[in-house]
Scaffold this motif. Structure first.
Motif, PDB file in Angstrom:
ATOM      1  N   TYR A   1      56.090  50.347   8.175  1.00  0.00           N
ATOM      2  CA  TYR A   1      55.989  49.416   9.038  1.00  0.00           C
ATOM      3  C   TYR A   1      54.916  49.384  10.190  1.00  0.00           C
ATOM      4  CZ  TYR A   1      57.871  46.118  12.987  1.00  0.00           C
ATOM      5  OH  TYR A   1      57.879  44.988  13.916  1.00  0.00           O
ATOM      6  N   GLN A   2      54.185  48.527  10.390  1.00  0.00           N
ATOM      7  CA  GLN A   2      53.254  48.215  11.209  1.00  0.00           C
ATOM      8  C   GLN A   2      53.632  47.568  12.701  1.00  0.00           C
ATOM      9  OE1 GLN A   2      50.601  50.221  10.973  1.00  0.00           O
ATOM     10  NE2 GLN A   2      49.519  49.626  13.202  1.00  0.00           N
ATOM     11  N   PRO A   3      53.907  48.401  13.715  1.00  0.00           N
ATOM     12  CA  PRO A   3      54.460  47.597  14.952  1.00  0.00           C
ATOM     13  C   PRO A   3      53.190  46.671  15.450  1.00  0.00           C
ATOM     14  CG  PRO A   3      54.807  50.181  15.069  1.00  0.00           C
ATOM     15  CD  PRO A   3      54.040  49.748  13.949  1.00  0.00           C
ATOM     16  N   ALA A   4      53.990  45.505  16.267  1.00  0.00           N
ATOM     17  CA  ALA A   4      53.138  44.665  16.714  1.00  0.00           C
ATOM     18  C   ALA A   4      52.696  45.149  18.152  1.00  0.00           C
ATOM     19  CB  ALA A   4      53.811  43.316  17.154  1.00  0.00           C
ATOM     20  N   GLU A   5      51.360  44.746  18.435  1.00  0.00           N
ATOM     21  CA  GLU A   5      50.795  45.336  19.642  1.00  0.00           C
ATOM     22  C   GLU A   5      51.867  44.962  20.894  1.00  0.00           C
ATOM     23  OE1 GLU A   5      47.505  46.837  21.874  1.00  0.00           O
ATOM     24  OE2 GLU A   5      47.565  46.409  19.897  1.00  0.00           O
ATOM     25  N   GLY A   6      52.084  45.901  21.520  1.00  0.00           N
ATOM     26  CA  GLY A   6      53.202  45.921  22.745  1.00  0.00           C
ATOM     27  C   GLY A   6      54.523  46.186  22.366  1.00  0.00           C
ATOM     28  N   GLU A   7      54.759  46.525  21.001  1.00  0.00           N
ATOM     29  CA  GLU A   7      56.237  46.835  20.708  1.00  0.00           C
ATOM     30  C   GLU A   7      56.503  48.263  21.033  1.00  0.00           C
ATOM     31  OE1 GLU A   7      58.982  46.330  16.633  1.00  0.00           O
ATOM     32  OE2 GLU A   7      56.913  45.883  16.430  1.00  0.00           O
ATOM     33  N   TYR A   8      57.559  48.435  21.761  1.00  0.00           N
ATOM     34  CA  TYR A   8      57.535  49.777  22.146  1.00  0.00           C
ATOM     35  C   TYR A   8      56.515  50.360  22.881  1.00  0.00           C
ATOM     36  CZ  TYR A   8      62.288  49.261  20.103  1.00  0.00           C
ATOM     37  OH  TYR A   8      63.563  48.620  19.620  1.00  0.00           O
TER      38      TYR A   8
ATOM     39  N   PRO B   1      64.485  51.015  24.438  1.00  0.00           N
ATOM     40  CA  PRO B   1      63.849  51.884  25.463  1.00  0.00           C
ATOM     41  C   PRO B   1      62.624  50.907  25.808  1.00  0.00           C
ATOM     42  CG  PRO B   1      64.658  52.853  23.742  1.00  0.00           C
ATOM     43  CD  PRO B   1      64.803  51.850  23.320  1.00  0.00           C
ATOM     44  N   GLU B   2      62.040  51.171  26.980  1.00  0.00           N
ATOM     45  CA  GLU B   2      60.905  50.560  27.259  1.00  0.00           C
ATOM     46  C   GLU B   2      59.677  51.766  27.728  1.00  0.00           C
ATOM     47  OE1 GLU B   2      61.550  48.205  30.771  1.00  0.00           O
ATOM     48  OE2 GLU B   2      63.156  47.128  30.029  1.00  0.00           O
ATOM     49  N   VAL B   3      58.514  51.320  27.087  1.00  0.00           N
ATOM     50  CA  VAL B   3      57.469  52.278  27.303  1.00  0.00           C
ATOM     51  C   VAL B   3      56.319  51.861  28.221  1.00  0.00           C
ATOM     52  CG1 VAL B   3      55.818  53.703  25.918  1.00  0.00           C
ATOM     53  CG2 VAL B   3      58.018  53.108  25.181  1.00  0.00           C
ATOM     54  N   SER B   4      55.833  52.811  29.161  1.00  0.00           N
ATOM     55  CA  SER B   4      54.766  52.340  29.958  1.00  0.00           C
ATOM     56  C   SER B   4      53.925  53.699  30.270  1.00  0.00           C
ATOM     57  CB  SER B   4      55.376  51.436  31.287  1.00  0.00           C
ATOM     58  OG  SER B   4      56.081  52.308  32.237  1.00  0.00           O
TER      59      SER B   4
ATOM     60  N   LEU C   1      57.132  56.053  17.401  1.00  0.00           N
ATOM     61  CA  LEU C   1      57.875  55.216  16.986  1.00  0.00           C
ATOM     62  C   LEU C   1      58.428  55.441  15.477  1.00  0.00           C
ATOM     63  CD1 LEU C   1      55.792  52.090  18.206  1.00  0.00           C
ATOM     64  CD2 LEU C   1      57.696  53.392  19.439  1.00  0.00           C
ATOM     65  N   VAL C   2      59.710  55.639  15.086  1.00  0.00           N
ATOM     66  CA  VAL C   2      60.281  56.011  14.089  1.00  0.00           C
ATOM     67  C   VAL C   2      60.264  54.908  13.144  1.00  0.00           C
ATOM     68  CG1 VAL C   2      62.154  56.970  12.684  1.00  0.00           C
ATOM     69  CG2 VAL C   2      61.540  57.810  15.027  1.00  0.00           C
ATOM     70  N   THR C   3      59.302  54.628  12.533  1.00  0.00           N
ATOM     71  CA  THR C   3      58.977  53.322  11.444  1.00  0.00           C
ATOM     72  C   THR C   3      59.674  53.418  10.349  1.00  0.00           C
ATOM     73  OG1 THR C   3      56.879  54.182  11.311  1.00  0.00           O
ATOM     74  CG2 THR C   3      57.023  52.176  12.786  1.00  0.00           C
ATOM     75  N   GLY C   4      60.251  52.336   9.759  1.00  0.00           N
ATOM     76  CA  GLY C   4      60.716  52.427   8.338  1.00  0.00           C
ATOM     77  C   GLY C   4      59.576  52.010   7.211  1.00  0.00           C
ATOM     78  N   MET C   5      60.127  51.889   6.091  1.00  0.00           N
ATOM     79  CA  MET C   5      59.403  51.411   4.931  1.00  0.00           C
ATOM     80  C   MET C   5      59.679  49.828   4.711  1.00  0.00           C
ATOM     81  SD  MET C   5      60.696  53.979   1.763  1.00  0.00           S
ATOM     82  CE  MET C   5      60.329  55.743   2.143  1.00  0.00           C
TER      83      MET C   5
END
Length: 576
Positions: free
Chosen positions: A260-267, A380-383, A413-417
């Motif tokens: 999984y590729q997170p979107a920009e700004g996701e976490y 959670p929020e990351v900054s 970011l613990v991303t899945g398949m």
């Protein structure tokens, strides 16, 4: 009266049916039907004991028709066809009535109505069985060669297994190198073997076997022919003859997965220092001591779980990716081994280190790794903090909903398949896809690697998220399935296929356009009459061509219009 001798067996399904349907009343009602000479109930009709009882009844009472009223035909059609065959009854004179999914489970709040519906459903099954004719499977000679699509850990291990039992194997890999994701990893759970070394060892074994041919930069672009005798076209990049045509008896798909590729700004993804789990794993594998990131020592790490998984109705991936929790815990243990002073925080919704993998979770806690559980509705929020470090805000349910602020050097970011995009392959093989986007097997327990496409199996993480060891296990299951067909040299095809009445057909060509399997062609009869012809070995019996024929010239063996009309009459008959 048709003079048939039909046996009817109503299953209680361990209460799944009998808790909502009066099975004794169903048995009594259908036992009064013409041609029914045996009517019984059983706790589990699929049990060995009841199967033997059915066999005995077929022989003792001379039954020439069989109706089993139990669960979905997807589960036990093969089971009860086998029962009929062992007792000397033509297996295509059997009907399975679905009393579980289509009746008891659908009407748990109306026992009386469910029982009446069950009577009607079984009557419909009896009506069809009265008209069933004995059918014989189509026998085809098989090519003793298997095509394996994908050269990751599952595909390579399957190829070696096939070669070792005497089958020729062709392996194609879309990438320039074999090995998939495993090739890029160091120590992996639970065996701690180096992924790169594992792939190198498998590749060496492939090279030592003369009956394995491996193509990289290659894709399957076409499949034709019939089960056991497929003709496939392979496009190989960089070769003078771009297309290679091969004959194979079976196909095993092991195309793997994407992360999984997170979107920009996701976490916080996109902020320097926020990485995905595969990226982090490669960083830890490459480290000789304390982890470095952009020249700075990483002393504090936060892991955020379920990124891209379990996203509910609002997100594209609603499934649990299974392996991610254990993979993250294992990576943190690997980091601890290289730098015991590193502080690590695991922020999770639920921890799913299933089976013996829970031992890794316990080991990490014993070594001081902290676990914080956050509410699903309050992620959670990351900054980026003013200090230059990353700041993670999280509500910890384990400390009475306490809000915490964690200053860290790295956020993982613990991303899945997620399913790998293979549109051309799906189109060429007509692979079935589930709601989660992964390829679908026929049944996860009874037929775990087979697909509805005859002669095509799936294995590894193209099926659903799996660990490397689970992928290898399913690859070996596909080997067994393929060998069971091809080592015999012949295969039996289901005879329940469409047929053409040439006297009614006037060749309009509409049926050709409706067939997804290219089983229908034009035939020139003596006298110049053009009619449609259906290749029995290619037809899958889907019936899509039957209702669109304007001349009603097409019928489906085992599900003829006459049999369907009889079932409708049985359903419409009043229940006394």
């Amino acid at each position: 009266m048709t003079g048939r001798r039909i046996g009817v067996y109503v299953c209680q399904c361990g209460g799944n049916i009998s808790d909502y349907v009066d099975v004794d009343r169903v048995r009594e009602a259908v036992g009064e039907e013409d041609d029914v000479v045996v009517a019984r109930t059983a706790m589990f009709t699929c049990s060995d004991a009841t199967q033997q009882e059915i066999c005995n009844d077929i022989k003792e009472h001379g039954l020439d028709g069989l109706v089993v009223a139990s669960c979905s035909p997807k589960l036990h059609t093969v089971t009860f066809r086998g029962v009929a065959k062992r007792a000397g009854l033509n297996p295509y004179r059997y009907t399975q009535v679905n009393l579980r999914e289509q009746c008891s489970w659908a009407h748990t709040d109306d026992h009386e109505g469910a029982t009446d519906k069950a009577v009607r459903l079984v009557r419909a099954g009896v009506a069809r069985t009265r008209l069933l004719e004995p059918l014989e499977p189509t026998i085809v000679e098989t090519v003793p060669k298997t095509l394996v699509v994908g050269a990751g850990i599952a595909g390579l291990r399957a190829a070696i297994g096939l070669a070792d039992i005497g089958l020729a194997v062709v392996v194609i890999e879309r990438e320039a190198e074999v090995g998939g994701w495993v090739r890029d990893f160091g120590p992996m759970f639970p065996h701690e073997k180096d992924g790169h070394e594992l792939i190198a060892e498998l590749l060496e074994q492939v090279r030592r076997r003369d009956n394995i041919v491996l193509f990289t930069n290659a894709e399957l672009v076409r499949k034709a022919g019939t089960f056991g005798n497929y003709e496939v076209d392979i496009a190989v990049a960089g070769e003078p003859e771009a297309i290679r045509r091969l004959e194979v008896g079976s196909i095993i798909v092991a195309t793997g997965f994407d992360s999984y590729q997170p979107a920009e700004g996701e976490y916080g993804y996109g902020i320097d220092g926020v990485v995905t789990l595969p990226e982090f794993k490669q960083m830890v594998d490459a480290a000789d001591g304390p982890l470095q990131y952009h020249g700075r020592t990483v002393k504090d790490v936060a892991y955020i779980y379920c990124v891209g998984s379990r996203q509910g109705d609002a997100g594209p991936n609603q499934y649990c990716s299974r392996f991610c929790c254990t993979a993250a815990v294992h990576a943190s243990l690997e980091l601890h081994g290289k730098d015991p002073s590193a502080h690590q925080y695991h922020l999770y919704r639920d921890m799913r280190t299933y089976g013996k993998f829970e031992l890794l979770y316990e080991e990490s806690r014993e070594k001081g790794v902290l676990y914080l559980k956050f509410p699903a509705e309050q992620p959670p929020e990351v900054s980026r903090a003013t200090s230059g470090k990353l700041e993670v805000k999280v509500c910890d349910e384990l400390t009475s909903q306490r809000d915490l602020q964690l200053p860290v050097d790295l956020v993982v970011l613990v991303t899945g398949m997620v399913p790998r995009k293979n549109e051309e392959l799906v189109k060429a093989l007509k692979l079935p896809i589930g709601r989660d986007g992964f390829f679908n097997e026929i049944h996860p327990k009874l037929r775990p690697v087979e697909t509805v496409v005859d002669g095509v199996a799936i294995c590894g993480a193209c099926q659903f998220p799996k660990t490397s060891s689970e992928s290898v296990t399913s690859g070996l299951a596909a080997v067994t399935w393929s060998a069971a067909m091809l080592k015999q040299g012949r295969a039996e095809l289901d005879p329940q296929v469409a047929t053409i009445d040439p006297d009614l057909c006037s060749w309009c060509g509409i049926c050709v356009e409706s067939c997804p399997y290219d089983a229908i062609s034009q035939l020139d009869l003596l006298g110049g009459k053009l009619v449609a012809m259906i290749a029995a070995a290619t037809c899958k019996g889907c019936g899509g061509c039957v209702p669109i024929c304007p001349q009603h010239a097409i019928d489906l063996q085992g599900y003829t219009s006459r049999e369907m009309e009889a079932m409708i009459d049985g359903l419409a008959m009043a229940v006394s």
